[in-house]
Design an enzyme around this catalytic site. Structure first.
Site, short mmCIF file in Angstrom:
data_model
loop_
_atom_site.label_atom_id
_atom_site.label_comp_id
_atom_site.label_asym_id
_atom_site.label_seq_id
_atom_site.Cartn_x
_atom_site.Cartn_y
_atom_site.Cartn_z
N ASN A 54 -5.96 6.99 9.95
CA ASN A 54 -6.23 8.41 9.97
C ASN A 54 -6.34 8.95 8.55
OD1 ASN A 54 -6.50 11.06 11.10
ND2 ASN A 54 -5.33 10.33 12.85
N HIS B 249 10.73 -1.62 -7.24
CA HIS B 249 11.44 -2.04 -8.45
C HIS B 249 12.87 -2.39 -8.11
CE1 HIS B 249 8.37 -0.72 -11.38
NE2 HIS B 249 8.10 0.19 -10.46
N SER C 67 6.89 9.46 13.90
CA SER C 67 6.48 10.22 12.72
C SER C 67 7.65 10.45 11.76
CB SER C 67 5.92 11.58 13.14
OG SER C 67 4.75 11.41 13.88
#
Length: 106
Positions: A3, A33, A78
């Site tokens: 999307n 990192h 989500s």
């Protein structure tokens, strides 16, 4: 399906299976990192591949971190931050993402 506003960082391999869907603003990251000394906290860079299985659905604004495998048919709700593998046909949510449903119907 990718999307709008998705980010695929390609410092290592990203594999996306057939019929997988990535919602708005999903970030797939393949590098990070190590924690460095106090003079530079962003230490040594490391890279790890990411795999998103066939039929998986990654909800809007979720972040998939380096080294993660999202199994076939899995759902990431989500705004989740996925820092560990997601089993096939499961549903995860949250930051960090945790299993909400262990086995979705096929």
């Amino acid at each position: 399906m990718l999307n709008v506003d998705c980010t695929l960082e390609l410092n290592d391999c990203v594999t996306i299976g057939a019929d997988a869907a990535l919602g708005h603003g999903v970030m797939v990251l393949t590098s990070s990192h190590d924690l460095g000394r106090h003079t530079r906290r962003a230490g040594r860079l490391h890279r790890r591949p990411v795999t998103i299985g066939a039929g998986a659905w990654i909800g809007a604004n979720s972040v998939i971190l380096p080294g993660v495998t999202v199994g076939d048919g899995a759902v990431v709700m989500s705004n989740s931050v996925v820092n560990d593998d997601v089993p096939a046909d499961s549903l995860v949510a949250g930051a960090p993402a945790t299993i909400v449903v262990r086995r979705l119907p096929k």
